[in-house]
Design an enzyme around this catalytic site. Structure first.
Site, mmCIF file in Angstrom:
data_model
loop_
_atom_site.group_PDB
_atom_site.id
_atom_site.type_symbol
_atom_site.label_atom_id
_atom_site.label_comp_id
_atom_site.label_asym_id
_atom_site.label_seq_id
_atom_site.Cartn_x
_atom_site.Cartn_y
_atom_site.Cartn_z
ATOM 1 N N TYR A 15 -1.850 -0.501 10.186
ATOM 2 C CA TYR A 15 -1.957 -0.742 8.746
ATOM 3 C C TYR A 15 -0.643 -0.408 8.041
ATOM 4 C CZ TYR A 15 -3.959 -0.577 4.026
ATOM 5 O OH TYR A 15 -4.229 -0.806 2.693
ATOM 6 N N SER B 269 0.848 -1.190 0.000
ATOM 7 C CA SER B 269 0.000 0.000 0.000
ATOM 8 C C SER B 269 0.882 1.238 0.000
ATOM 9 C CB SER B 269 -0.907 0.025 1.229
ATOM 10 O OG SER B 269 -1.518 1.292 1.385
#
Length: 217
Positions: free
Chosen positions: A118, A105
């Site tokens: 995350y 990501s």
């Protein structure tokens, strides 16, 4: 296959024919992952390709992030990626080689508030990708990672519906001034899996609509 019944049902409705089979699996359970790989191999289809893309997101200020949430996000992203790479990688080694694509990501490159778990887990996937690429090259296994920008996935749509993210503002953060599509990410993954990318391994390939480039000016 997604453990969310709604998502799994949608997959079956869209792809459920003789060419596609599904195996529900909790990626945080190493034994379950090993069992899933055994089941796939039992179908007499040697594993030659793997994409690890299970993901969740819990947004919380780091002062207040519960330990259980921290561990859950890292377990799904980082443990799950490793367990699947390890189990499928062993099968690929025995079959003479293969190709793996992990999914990271753009969060791994920036300090997005409220996303400590995350971001940390996605950064870990990048490091793991490089290590496995070097370790497994002698076995004929290539390992790369695709780093998407903001994409209109169910996860993103839920975050937008909950007011966690503003979809219009998010689109403007990309040089191309729009969000990505799942099809565009899939195209990059397909390329890296294929023989067209036979001399590419250990790479973190950004497919982010210029998100990173816009911020590194």
């Amino acid at each position: 296959m997604d453990l969310d019944p709604a998502q799994s049902g949608a997959l079956v409705d869209r792809f459920g024919d003789d060419r596609v089979r599904f195996v529900p699996c909790d990626v945080t359970d190493q034994a379950a992952v090993a069992q899933a790989v055994e089941q796939i191999e039992a179908w007499n289809r040697p594993i030659r390709m793997l994409v690890t893309c299970a993901g969740i997101q819990i947004v919380a200020e780091s002062f207040d992030l519960p330990a259980a949430d921290w561990k859950r996000v890292l377990s799904v992203h980082l443990d799950g990626t490793f367990y699947w790479c390890q189990a499928a990688g062993r099968a690929m080694r025995d079959a003479g080689g293969g190709s793996i694509v992990t999914v990271g990501s753009i969060a791994q490159d920036f300090g997005f508030p409220g996303r400590a778990a995350y971001t940390t887990s996605k950064a870990g996937i990048g490091g793991l990708t490089r290590v496995l690429a070097v370790e497994w090259a002698p076995s004929g296994i290539r390992v790369n990672s695709v780093i998407p920008g903001m994409v209109e996935t169910p996860l993103f749509q839920r975050a937008a519906a909950q007011g966690i993210v503003d979809a219009e503002a998010a689109a403007s953060e990309h040089a191309l001034d729009r969000l990505g599509s799942t099809a565009e990410i899939a195209e990059a993954i397909q390329f890296l899996l294929s023989e067209r990318a036979s001399f590419i391994t250990g790479e973190l390939v950004h497919v982010d609509g210029g998100f990173r480039a816009l911020r590194l000016e």
